[in-house]
Design an enzyme around this catalytic site. Sequence first.
Site, mmCIF file in Angstrom:
data_model
loop_
_atom_site.group_PDB
_atom_site.id
_atom_site.type_symbol
_atom_site.label_atom_id
_atom_site.label_comp_id
_atom_site.label_asym_id
_atom_site.label_seq_id
_atom_site.Cartn_x
_atom_site.Cartn_y
_atom_site.Cartn_z
ATOM 1 N N SER A 53 45.240 54.353 54.646
ATOM 2 C CA SER A 53 46.142 54.357 53.491
ATOM 3 C C SER A 53 46.100 55.967 53.045
ATOM 4 C CB SER A 53 45.754 53.392 52.264
ATOM 5 O OG SER A 53 46.419 53.713 51.041
ATOM 6 N N TYR A 76 39.868 49.421 46.726
ATOM 7 C CA TYR A 76 40.444 49.887 47.771
ATOM 8 C C TYR A 76 40.396 51.157 48.466
ATOM 9 C CZ TYR A 76 45.127 49.551 50.475
ATOM 10 O OH TYR A 76 46.005 49.601 51.255
HETATM 11 P P1 NAP Z 1 50.388 42.014 53.239
HETATM 12 O O1 NAP Z 1 51.638 41.338 53.440
HETATM 13 O O2 NAP Z 1 49.691 41.322 52.019
HETATM 14 O O3 NAP Z 1 49.179 41.489 54.445
HETATM 15 C C1 NAP Z 1 47.854 41.561 54.516
HETATM 16 C C2 NAP Z 1 47.420 40.738 55.505
HETATM 17 O O4 NAP Z 1 45.910 40.488 55.432
HETATM 18 C C3 NAP Z 1 47.981 39.056 55.574
HETATM 19 O O5 NAP Z 1 48.234 38.812 56.663
HETATM 20 C C4 NAP Z 1 46.622 38.391 54.786
HETATM 21 O O6 NAP Z 1 46.685 36.931 55.005
HETATM 22 C C5 NAP Z 1 45.747 39.266 55.679
HETATM 23 N N1 NAP Z 1 44.266 38.959 54.982
HETATM 24 C C6 NAP Z 1 44.060 39.332 53.554
HETATM 25 N N2 NAP Z 1 42.716 38.668 53.178
HETATM 26 C C7 NAP Z 1 42.553 38.031 54.431
HETATM 27 C C8 NAP Z 1 41.090 37.414 54.678
HETATM 28 N N3 NAP Z 1 40.190 36.977 53.583
HETATM 29 N N4 NAP Z 1 41.172 36.612 55.586
HETATM 30 C C9 NAP Z 1 42.184 36.739 56.473
HETATM 31 N N5 NAP Z 1 43.096 37.662 56.590
HETATM 32 C C10 NAP Z 1 43.398 38.244 55.124
HETATM 33 O O7 NAP Z 1 50.126 43.421 53.158
HETATM 34 P P2 NAP Z 1 50.500 44.631 53.988
HETATM 35 O O8 NAP Z 1 51.197 45.677 53.260
HETATM 36 O O9 NAP Z 1 51.246 44.130 55.387
HETATM 37 O O10 NAP Z 1 49.202 45.250 54.528
HETATM 38 C C11 NAP Z 1 48.798 45.321 55.820
HETATM 39 C C12 NAP Z 1 47.730 46.497 55.825
HETATM 40 O O11 NAP Z 1 48.400 47.786 55.687
HETATM 41 C C13 NAP Z 1 46.665 46.525 55.052
HETATM 42 O O12 NAP Z 1 45.510 46.990 55.407
HETATM 43 C C14 NAP Z 1 46.993 47.495 53.821
HETATM 44 O O13 NAP Z 1 45.919 47.932 53.273
HETATM 45 C C15 NAP Z 1 47.893 48.503 54.691
HETATM 46 N N6 NAP Z 1 48.687 49.253 53.937
HETATM 47 C C16 NAP Z 1 49.855 48.800 53.413
HETATM 48 C C17 NAP Z 1 50.593 49.721 52.710
HETATM 49 C C18 NAP Z 1 52.246 49.160 52.233
HETATM 50 O O14 NAP Z 1 52.800 49.917 51.482
HETATM 51 N N7 NAP Z 1 52.364 47.690 52.448
HETATM 52 C C19 NAP Z 1 50.412 50.872 52.585
HETATM 53 C C20 NAP Z 1 49.280 51.395 53.078
HETATM 54 C C21 NAP Z 1 48.486 50.639 53.776
HETATM 55 P P3 NAP Z 1 47.131 35.793 54.097
HETATM 56 O O15 NAP Z 1 48.639 35.926 54.273
HETATM 57 O O16 NAP Z 1 46.278 34.617 54.675
HETATM 58 O O17 NAP Z 1 46.458 36.442 52.719
#
Ligand code: NAP
Length: 246
Positions: free
Chosen positions: A153, A166
């Site tokens: 990130s 985070y």
């Molecule tokens: P998201 O839609 O909330 O997806 C997060 C994923 O992680 C979901 O599949 C969730 O599963 C899984 N997860 C969370 N806690 C878990 C647990 N205890 N056990 C197993 N799985 C778990 O968010 P996203 O934005 O796609 O995030 C993906 C990655 O990108 C993350 O590492 C985040 O830090 C990074 N990121 C995102 C952004 C952005 O703007 N979106 C920016 C920078 C970095 P469940 O559905 O079961 O909760």
Amino acid sequence: MFDYQASADLLKDKIILVTGASSGIGRAAAKTFAAHGATVLLHGRDVDALESCYDEIDAAGHAQPAILPLDLNTATYDDFIVMQNSIGETFGRLDGILHNAGVLGRLAPIANTLTKDWEQIMQVNVNAPFMLTRTMLPLLEESPNASVVFTSSSVGRKGRAYWGGYSVSKFATEGLMQVLADEMENVSNIRFNTLNPGATDTRMRRQAYPAEDPSTNPQPEAIMPAYLYLMGSDSATVNGQALNAQ
Ligand code: NAP
């Protein structure tokens, strides 16, 4: 956006594990990898969501995926060994891991951060990727050219007020990647890199910025060129790098 055009069969016959494949970026990555020929192993904790991802990949006629449910909050080293045995018995090797699962936690000053909230973020964002990578190393070594991609990130590259656990977890992610990349450079065919997706319209982004108009951010599908690049052989010599998807 990351400038890369993947060939249609970029990931043909590759076995790729995607964590957090139930929603957001991980789900889009799993479907994109499958569309480029990979057999994807769908990790997550929401089995219904994983099954619907499975069904979409199957209905599109891509290689049959597998589902690996595991809650990273409570997962122990033994759970990852069980996962390693199951992948080893079925596939015999692993060509890639996308460490994508992550939690944001509560945005607050460090002064107000509870230890249990801090520990939960570290468990999911740092400890679990460490345990998963460590247990999968023997299977990655069976691949002629394996790629491990950690999700970072912008707050993992420069600290930002109120992003507390985070932000620190993403710095740790960068550190884990750098140490592995340096250790394994001359002794394995495994490369390790981080990818910062940048602002992307997902559940986590909406949680972090509730007042933002979600349509101002790209959909997960739009940032896939960087994911394909790092997972495929066009990045075979890229190791220890911190890349941006946008
Ligand atoms: P998201 O839609 O909330 O997806 C997060 C994923 O992680 C979901 O599949 C969730 O599963 C899984 N997860 C969370 N806690 C878990 C647990 N205890 N056990 C197993 N799985 C778990 O968010 P996203 O934005 O796609 O995030 C993906 C990655 O990108 C993350 O590492 C985040 O830090 C990074 N990121 C995102 C952004 C952005 O703007 N979106 C920016 C920078 C970095 P469940 O559905 O079961 O909760």
